[in-house]
Design a protein around this motif. Structure first.
Motif, short mmCIF file in Angstrom:
data_model
loop_
_atom_site.label_atom_id
_atom_site.label_comp_id
_atom_site.label_asym_id
_atom_site.label_seq_id
_atom_site.Cartn_x
_atom_site.Cartn_y
_atom_site.Cartn_z
N ILE A 45 0.83 -1.20 0.00
CA ILE A 45 0.00 0.00 0.00
C ILE A 45 0.87 1.25 0.00
N VAL A 46 1.88 1.27 0.86
CA VAL A 46 2.75 2.44 0.98
C VAL A 46 3.48 2.72 -0.33
N THR A 47 3.95 1.67 -0.98
CA THR A 47 4.73 1.84 -2.22
C THR A 47 3.85 1.90 -3.46
N ARG A 48 2.54 1.85 -3.26
CA ARG A 48 1.57 1.94 -4.36
C ARG A 48 1.77 0.84 -5.41
N VAL A 131 -7.23 4.71 -3.59
CA VAL A 131 -8.28 3.70 -3.62
C VAL A 131 -7.64 2.32 -3.75
N VAL A 132 -8.04 1.42 -2.86
CA VAL A 132 -7.55 0.05 -2.87
C VAL A 132 -8.75 -0.88 -2.99
N LEU A 133 -8.77 -1.69 -4.04
CA LEU A 133 -9.82 -2.68 -4.22
C LEU A 133 -9.30 -4.05 -3.79
N VAL A 134 -10.08 -4.74 -2.95
CA VAL A 134 -9.73 -6.08 -2.50
C VAL A 134 -10.72 -7.06 -3.10
N THR A 159 2.55 9.93 -12.81
CA THR A 159 3.55 9.69 -11.75
C THR A 159 2.99 8.84 -10.62
N ASP A 160 1.68 8.87 -10.40
CA ASP A 160 1.07 8.15 -9.28
C ASP A 160 0.00 7.19 -9.78
N GLU A 161 -0.10 6.05 -9.09
CA GLU A 161 -1.18 5.10 -9.37
C GLU A 161 -2.48 5.63 -8.76
N LEU A 162 -3.56 5.58 -9.53
CA LEU A 162 -4.87 5.98 -9.01
C LEU A 162 -5.56 4.82 -8.31
N LEU A 163 -5.15 3.60 -8.63
CA LEU A 163 -5.83 2.43 -8.09
C LEU A 163 -4.82 1.35 -7.74
N GLN A 164 -5.05 0.71 -6.60
CA GLN A 164 -4.29 -0.48 -6.23
C GLN A 164 -5.27 -1.63 -6.02
N VAL A 165 -4.83 -2.83 -6.32
CA VAL A 165 -5.69 -4.01 -6.24
C VAL A 165 -5.01 -5.09 -5.41
N PHE A 166 -5.79 -5.73 -4.54
CA PHE A 166 -5.37 -6.94 -3.84
C PHE A 166 -6.20 -8.10 -4.38
N LEU A 167 -5.53 -9.11 -4.89
CA LEU A 167 -6.20 -10.35 -5.30
C LEU A 167 -5.97 -11.39 -4.22
N VAL A 168 -7.03 -11.81 -3.57
CA VAL A 168 -6.93 -12.74 -2.45
C VAL A 168 -7.64 -14.03 -2.84
N GLY A 169 -6.92 -15.15 -2.79
CA GLY A 169 -7.56 -16.38 -3.21
C GLY A 169 -6.78 -17.63 -2.84
N HIS A 170 -7.29 -18.75 -3.29
CA HIS A 170 -6.67 -20.05 -3.01
C HIS A 170 -5.34 -20.17 -3.72
N SER A 171 -4.59 -21.17 -3.34
CA SER A 171 -3.28 -21.40 -3.92
C SER A 171 -3.34 -21.57 -5.43
#
Length: 302
Positions: A45-48, A131-134, A159-171
């Motif tokens: 998150i900190v490093t975008r 904005v962070v989408l999980v 210069t900056d990301e407007l959106l960050q995404v976390f993909l959370v799932g099974h192996s």
């Protein structure tokens, strides 16, 4: 008259049920793997980082870790939790907008949806927020939907990301992403972490942590009982919770002050711990004996 749970918790001197199945961030056990994963998520998150991948076995604590993150990140982060998407790419944007509290009507075109989403990102950026989408249970997304999510992360100011995404799932999600079709997505992943099943020592620490969290003593479960719990749960937190919970009910029903290995084995033999049967080879399932275990607490023990 109190409920069975009131009696069961009161019998062991507990303030609440220690092994409930529903994820509870207040009960989070910080194994070494969880600490590493959480630190990486904060760093992302900190490093975008545009996309962060969080994988783990079923019941390893991924959702719990994400919930803790949602509760503890600063006000400069706006989270949208998406857990309902099933497959088609055209389903992604409506769920994303709803997760951010934006309208998404059936008659909206993809152009309408994308424009509304872009406007929200720019608004948050102008206010100094990111904005962070999980996407939880992301293994259920089709390759096309995952590719659409990747394209959303291309939105930036130069210069900056407007959106960050976390993909959370099974192996299995990690295995899919490293495949040829999703190589562009793999190249956008700035950080990745994996939550493995717990080893025997960590399972013991986890059980004792859950008991202490509700005012219980470490020795409610004997060491042999914990070893058996680990063996039959595979070290998966969700299954550990199920087996420990049933074992405490059985111990209470027999008037035992401790959960020993015999009690755990009786739960297993009775077939009550149904989820754990899938971890056994077919031959072992055939050999499971069904021994009646519920007795009156007034009945003398053998």
């Amino acid at each position: 008259m109190g409920s069975i749970l009131d009696i069961y918790t009161g019998y062991f001197g507990l303030s609440a049920r220690p092994f409930a199945i529903a994820p509870d961030p207040d009960m989070l056990y910080w194994s070494n793997a969880h600490r590493r994963a959480y630190s990486l998520m904060e760093y992302a998150i900190v490093t975008r980082a545009p996309i962060t991948l969080v994988t783990g076995e079923v019941g390893s604590g991924k959702t719990l870790l994400v919930q803790h993150l949602l509760r503890n990140v600063g006000d400069d982060v706006v989270f949208g939790l998406v857990s309902q998407v099933r497959g088609k790419a055209e389903d992604v944007l409506p769920w994303v907008l709803l997760a951010l509290g934006e309208p998404a009507e059936p008659e909206d075109t993809m152009v309408d949806l994308f424009s509304r989403f872009e406007e929200r990102l720019i608004r948050e950026y102008a206010a100094g927020r990111r904005v962070v989408l999980v996407f939880d249970e992301a293994q259920n997304l089709s390759d096309t939907a995952l590719e659409q999510i990747r394209t959303l992360t291309n939105m930036n100011t130069g210069t900056d990301e407007l959106l960050q995404v976390f993909l959370v799932g099974h192996s299995s999600l990690k295995e899919r992403i490293v495949g040829t079709i999703l190589q562009p997505l793999a190249q956008r992943i700035g950080a990745a972490c994996h939550l493995p099943a717990m080893d025997a020592e960590t399972t013991g620490e986890y059980v004792r942590h859950r008991l202490r969290s509700v005012g219980g003593n470490d020795d409610i479960f004997t060491d042999d009982a914990v070893d058996l719990v680990h063996e039959h749960s595979g070290g998966l937190a969700r299954l550990v919770n199920q087996l420990c919970d049933f074992s405490m009910v059985y111990a209470f029903s027999k008037g035992n002050p401790q959960v020993d290995d015999l009690t755990v084995m009786q739960v297993i033999n009775d077939g009550v711990f149904f989820a754990g049967q899938a971890l056994l080879p077919p031959a072992a399932r055939e050999e499971v004996m069904h021994i009646p275990v519920f007795r009156s607490r007034a009945t003398p023990q053998d």
